[in-house]
Motif scaffolding. Sequence first.
Motif, short mmCIF file in Angstrom:
data_model
loop_
_atom_site.label_atom_id
_atom_site.label_comp_id
_atom_site.label_asym_id
_atom_site.label_seq_id
_atom_site.Cartn_x
_atom_site.Cartn_y
_atom_site.Cartn_z
N PRO A 41 0.83 -1.20 0.00
CA PRO A 41 0.00 0.00 0.00
C PRO A 41 0.86 1.25 0.00
N GLY A 42 0.26 2.36 -0.46
CA GLY A 42 0.97 3.63 -0.41
C GLY A 42 1.70 3.95 -1.70
N ILE A 43 1.71 3.02 -2.64
CA ILE A 43 2.34 3.28 -3.93
C ILE A 43 1.23 3.42 -4.96
N SER A 44 1.08 4.57 -5.55
CA SER A 44 -0.02 4.84 -6.46
C SER A 44 0.51 5.15 -7.84
N GLU A 45 -0.41 5.24 -8.80
CA GLU A 45 -0.03 5.57 -10.16
C GLU A 45 0.63 6.95 -10.24
N GLU A 46 0.35 7.83 -9.27
CA GLU A 46 1.00 9.14 -9.26
C GLU A 46 2.51 9.00 -9.08
N ASP A 47 2.95 7.88 -8.52
CA ASP A 47 4.37 7.63 -8.32
C ASP A 47 4.96 6.82 -9.48
N GLY A 48 4.22 6.77 -10.60
CA GLY A 48 4.68 5.96 -11.72
C GLY A 48 4.04 4.59 -11.67
N THR A 49 4.62 3.66 -12.38
CA THR A 49 4.07 2.31 -12.45
C THR A 49 4.14 1.63 -11.08
N LEU A 50 3.05 0.96 -10.73
CA LEU A 50 3.01 0.24 -9.46
C LEU A 50 4.13 -0.79 -9.39
N GLY A 51 4.79 -0.83 -8.26
CA GLY A 51 5.86 -1.80 -8.06
C GLY A 51 7.24 -1.19 -8.08
N LEU A 52 7.34 0.09 -8.49
CA LEU A 52 8.63 0.76 -8.44
C LEU A 52 9.01 1.03 -6.99
N ARG A 53 10.27 0.83 -6.68
CA ARG A 53 10.77 1.11 -5.33
C ARG A 53 11.87 2.17 -5.44
N PHE A 54 11.95 3.02 -4.44
CA PHE A 54 12.88 4.15 -4.48
C PHE A 54 13.75 4.18 -3.23
N SER A 55 14.94 4.75 -3.39
CA SER A 55 15.80 4.96 -2.23
C SER A 55 16.22 6.42 -2.20
N LEU A 56 16.27 6.96 -0.99
CA LEU A 56 16.65 8.36 -0.79
C LEU A 56 18.17 8.48 -0.94
N ASP A 57 18.60 9.37 -1.82
CA ASP A 57 20.03 9.53 -2.04
C ASP A 57 20.71 10.13 -0.81
N SER A 58 22.02 10.03 -0.78
CA SER A 58 22.78 10.42 0.41
C SER A 58 22.59 11.89 0.78
N ASN A 59 22.33 12.71 -0.21
CA ASN A 59 22.12 14.13 0.09
C ASN A 59 20.70 14.43 0.58
N GLN A 60 19.86 13.39 0.57
CA GLN A 60 18.48 13.48 1.05
C GLN A 60 17.67 14.57 0.35
N SER A 61 18.03 14.83 -0.90
CA SER A 61 17.29 15.84 -1.66
C SER A 61 16.70 15.26 -2.94
N SER A 62 16.94 13.97 -3.18
CA SER A 62 16.43 13.34 -4.39
C SER A 62 16.32 11.83 -4.18
N TYR A 63 15.60 11.19 -5.10
CA TYR A 63 15.41 9.74 -5.04
C TYR A 63 16.04 9.05 -6.24
N SER A 64 16.36 7.77 -6.03
CA SER A 64 16.85 6.90 -7.08
C SER A 64 15.92 5.70 -7.19
N VAL A 65 15.65 5.24 -8.41
CA VAL A 65 14.89 4.01 -8.57
C VAL A 65 15.80 2.86 -8.16
N SER A 66 15.37 2.11 -7.15
CA SER A 66 16.22 1.04 -6.62
C SER A 66 15.89 -0.33 -7.19
N THR A 67 14.60 -0.59 -7.42
CA THR A 67 14.21 -1.88 -7.96
C THR A 67 12.77 -1.80 -8.47
#
Length: 250
Positions: A41-67
């Motif tokens: 839950p909590g992942i919606s089409e507004e975040d792109g395709t369902l099932g995308l996972r993200f990680s917060l980059d070290s600078n904590q100002s952007s995200y990376s697609v992790s899997t």
Amino acid sequence: MKRKLWLLAVLVLCLVFAVGILAACNGSGGSGQQTPGGEEPGISEEDGTLGLRFSLDSNQSSYSVSTYAGTSNKVTIPATHEGLPVTSIGKSAFEGDSRLTSVIIPDSVISIGDYAFEGCSGLTSITIPDSVTSIGRSAFSGCSNLTSVTIGNSVTSIGNSAFAFCAGLKSVIIPDGVTSIPYAAFSGCSKLTSVDIGNYVTSIGESAFSGCSKLTSVDIGNYVTSIGESAFSGCSKLTSVDIGNYVTSI
């Protein structure tokens, strides 16, 4: 009569208790609750395709697609996630996902990590937007059905074996910002017939185009100074090579 009333009361209490338990289960969901499609839950089409996972980059100002843990074969990566820009596709994010047929990369992305799409044999075309500046090692290696690649004009760095063994790739235009074509970058692209090398490429690495058996002509840019070992090994149909005036070593 009293016995019947007592039994009825017990039945009512049991029913109320059961309804309460069901309501609690549906409300809390638990940490492992998933939707019918298998997504958290909590992942919606507004975040792109369902099932995308993200990680917060070290600078904590952007995200990376992790899997990617979804089921769709068509993926749209969002430009933002939780209010921050998605600026990269991480290492091995889609590696080995043979179901994947298309990926839409937003203009917010500036880098594609090592092995990001390696072995995505179902991928048929990819457009790398102008925002991207670097493509990692083996990023698209083994995408055997990839027939079309558009490399954005801002790309300055292409990693070793980035497009190796993309057996369906027929042509490629390397933008002017790229200064080096690295080791085995397009090795094994057996259907590659034409290559447009950017004007500011200064070196072509070892085995860069080895095994490109259908390559017929190459126009090597004006500023190329070196061509590595086996750079065009196995290019059995290569009949024309225009080498610039600044090449000092082959």
